[in-house]
Design an enzyme around this catalytic site. Structure first.
Site, PDB file in Angstrom:
ATOM      1  N   ARG A 119      42.476 -11.213 -49.947  1.00  0.00           N
ATOM      2  CA  ARG A 119      42.117 -10.022 -49.167  1.00  0.00           C
ATOM      3  C   ARG A 119      41.125 -10.319 -48.045  1.00  0.00           C
ATOM      4  NH1 ARG A 119      43.884  -8.672 -53.682  1.00  0.00           N
ATOM      5  NH2 ARG A 119      42.691 -10.488 -54.264  1.00  0.00           N
ATOM      6  N   THR A 120      40.028 -10.991 -48.384  1.00  0.00           N
ATOM      7  CA  THR A 120      38.941 -11.093 -47.399  1.00  0.00           C
ATOM      8  C   THR A 120      39.396 -11.919 -46.194  1.00  0.00           C
ATOM      9  OG1 THR A 120      37.434 -10.987 -49.266  1.00  0.00           O
ATOM     10  CG2 THR A 120      36.495 -11.605 -47.150  1.00  0.00           C
ATOM     11  N   LYS A 157      34.175 -34.633 -46.455  1.00  0.00           N
ATOM     12  CA  LYS A 157      33.598 -35.955 -46.155  1.00  0.00           C
ATOM     13  C   LYS A 157      32.084 -35.924 -46.261  1.00  0.00           C
ATOM     14  CE  LYS A 157      37.041 -36.084 -42.554  1.00  0.00           C
ATOM     15  NZ  LYS A 157      37.113 -35.874 -41.092  1.00  0.00           N
ATOM     16  N   ARG A 215      33.131 -17.922 -46.410  1.00  0.00           N
ATOM     17  CA  ARG A 215      33.056 -17.806 -47.875  1.00  0.00           C
ATOM     18  C   ARG A 215      32.720 -19.178 -48.430  1.00  0.00           C
ATOM     19  NH1 ARG A 215      37.140 -14.789 -51.888  1.00  0.00           N
ATOM     20  NH2 ARG A 215      36.031 -13.063 -50.910  1.00  0.00           N
ATOM     21  N   HIS A 245      28.484  -9.987 -51.381  1.00  0.00           N
ATOM     22  CA  HIS A 245      29.800  -9.863 -50.722  1.00  0.00           C
ATOM     23  C   HIS A 245      29.751  -8.585 -49.868  1.00  0.00           C
ATOM     24  CE1 HIS A 245      33.926 -10.174 -49.753  1.00  0.00           C
ATOM     25  NE2 HIS A 245      34.456 -10.316 -50.947  1.00  0.00           N
TER      26      HIS A 245
HETATM   27  N1   CP Z   1      37.917  -8.681 -53.010  1.00  0.00           N
HETATM   28  C1   CP Z   1      38.004  -9.969 -52.626  1.00  0.00           C
HETATM   29  O1   CP Z   1      37.019 -10.570 -52.215  1.00  0.00           O
HETATM   30  O2   CP Z   1      39.248 -10.503 -52.733  1.00  0.00           O
HETATM   31  P1   CP Z   1      39.629 -11.992 -52.291  1.00  0.00           P
HETATM   32  O3   CP Z   1      38.896 -12.936 -53.210  1.00  0.00           O
HETATM   33  O4   CP Z   1      41.116 -12.068 -52.433  1.00  0.00           O
HETATM   34  O5   CP Z   1      39.182 -12.184 -50.881  1.00  0.00           O
END
Ligand code: CP
Length: 353
Positions: free
Chosen positions: A51-52, A80, A101, A129
């Site tokens: 999603r993100t 590396k 991320r 998040h």
């Molecule tokens: N909700 C969420 O962060 O989903 P993903 O890990 O798929 O990005």
């Protein structure tokens, strides 16, 4: 320079403005189709995502911009040994904004203080998040018409569930919200989250999902975060702590709304998906709209100055194995004193002891 590492990097006024923008984007997508023409988003994903990452990429394309990046650490020079700080400096030469991320807590913060472009935390370990929270806020607002005076049940892995930490920090800033925290004792909310909130919201803690089911306006289910457990046996013991099935909803309010950041494993039965109260797929769509609003907001604010580093005190060493300082040895350990008088690592918020 504005970066968003923690949801608290955005004021309530900014959150409210982004909700308005997201609703306008939804109604008039054509008005936004060229707003990022010539701009590039870099998606730096050192940890898996559906999603993100894809909603960030869709968001930038729908704003008329372009996307570069990688979806796993192994396809970047991190494999590396390149540091997060150097990666951020390099990507600043190629893009206008970064979404990062990372499995290590504090990594997006390290990127932000080294980049010369805005950095968005797209999830750091079990820490924060903030853009999932943007999706959550828009969903609550669209479904309930307000962000205040709500009883919010938050269920599952409150220890490692980074979406929960950011959601509580955001919703506690709206008046009259009450949180019912439902978790096994082993997965209770970390004290730093409550410390950030202070006396701005009321918390009730229980391990019984049904105890307050008839009181919830919002039921926020979460997955037990397998990837954060050092002990696989403990994960197996806790993984099915809460499974929402249609029979458990019989006492719930008719206008309650069920949210889940997804992915789900089996904590919500697919039989719940047809219930009018289930909102988790709409929530994923709302995530794209809010990420569009956030990209616009940050690009407009970019003044070319660096994101300010937090001033911390040395004298302690962070012992958290999932803190970015555990792998990037050149980072100086630094701690700040919280409202409760406890010193916490500026990168991961874990207590000094
Ligand atoms: N909700 C969420 O962060 O989903 P993903 O890990 O798929 O990005």
């Amino acid at each position: 320079m504005k970066s968003v590492i923690d949801i608290l990097d955005l004021s309530v006024e900014e959150l409210d403005d982004m909700i308005k923008t997201a609703i306008d984007i939804s109604a008039h997508p054509d008005r936004y189709a060229d707003r990022c023409r010539g701009k590039k988003l870099a998606t730096l994903f050192f940890e898996p995502s559906t999603r993100t990452r894809l909603s960030f990429e869709a968001a930038m394309y729908e704003l008329g911009g372009n996307v570069i990046g990688f979806s796993e650490a192994n396809s970047s020079s991190a494999s590396k040994g390149e540091s997060v700080a150097d990666t951020a400096k390099i990507v600043s030469c190629y893009a206008d904004i970064i979404a990062m991320r990372h499995p290590k807590e504090g990594a997006p913060y390290v990127a932000a203080i080294n980049a010369s472009i805005p950095v968005i935390n797209a999830g750091d370990g079990g820490h924060h998040h903030p853009t999932q929270t943007l999706a959550d806020l828009l969903t609550v607002y669209r479904e309930r018409g307000r962000l205040n005076d709500l009883t919010i049940g938050i269920v599952g892995d409150l220890k490692y569930g980074r979406t929960v930490h950011s959601l509580i920090n955001a919703m506690a800033r709206y008046n009259g919200n009450k949180f019912v925290l439902v978790s096994p004792p082993e997965l209770k909310l970390p004290d730093y989250v409550k410390n950030d909130v202070g006396d701005k919201a009321e918390f009730i803690e229980t391990s019984d999902l049904m105890e307050y089911m008839d009181k919830f306006d919002i039921l926020y289910m979460t997955r037990i975060q397998r990837e954060r457990f050092a002990d696989r046996d403990e994960y197996n013991r806790l993984k099915d702590s809460y499974i929402l099935t249609p029979d458990k909803l019989t006492t719930a309010k008719k206008d309650m709304r069920i949210l889940h950041p997804l992915p789900r494993v089996n904590e919500i039965s697919v039989k719940v998906d047809d219930d009018d109260r289930a909102c988790y797929f709409k929530q994923a769509l709302n995530g794209k709209l809010m990420r569009m609003a956030l990209i616009l907001h940050l690009l407009e604010l970019n003044d070319g100055k660096k994101f300010p580093a937090i001033k911390g005190e040395s004298g302690y060493v962070c012992k958290n194995p999932t803190c970015i300082t555990s792998t990037e040895q050149e980072l100086e350990n630094a701690f700040k004193k919280g409202k409760d008088g406890v010193y916490r690592c500026i990168y991961c918020d874990k207590r000094a002891d």
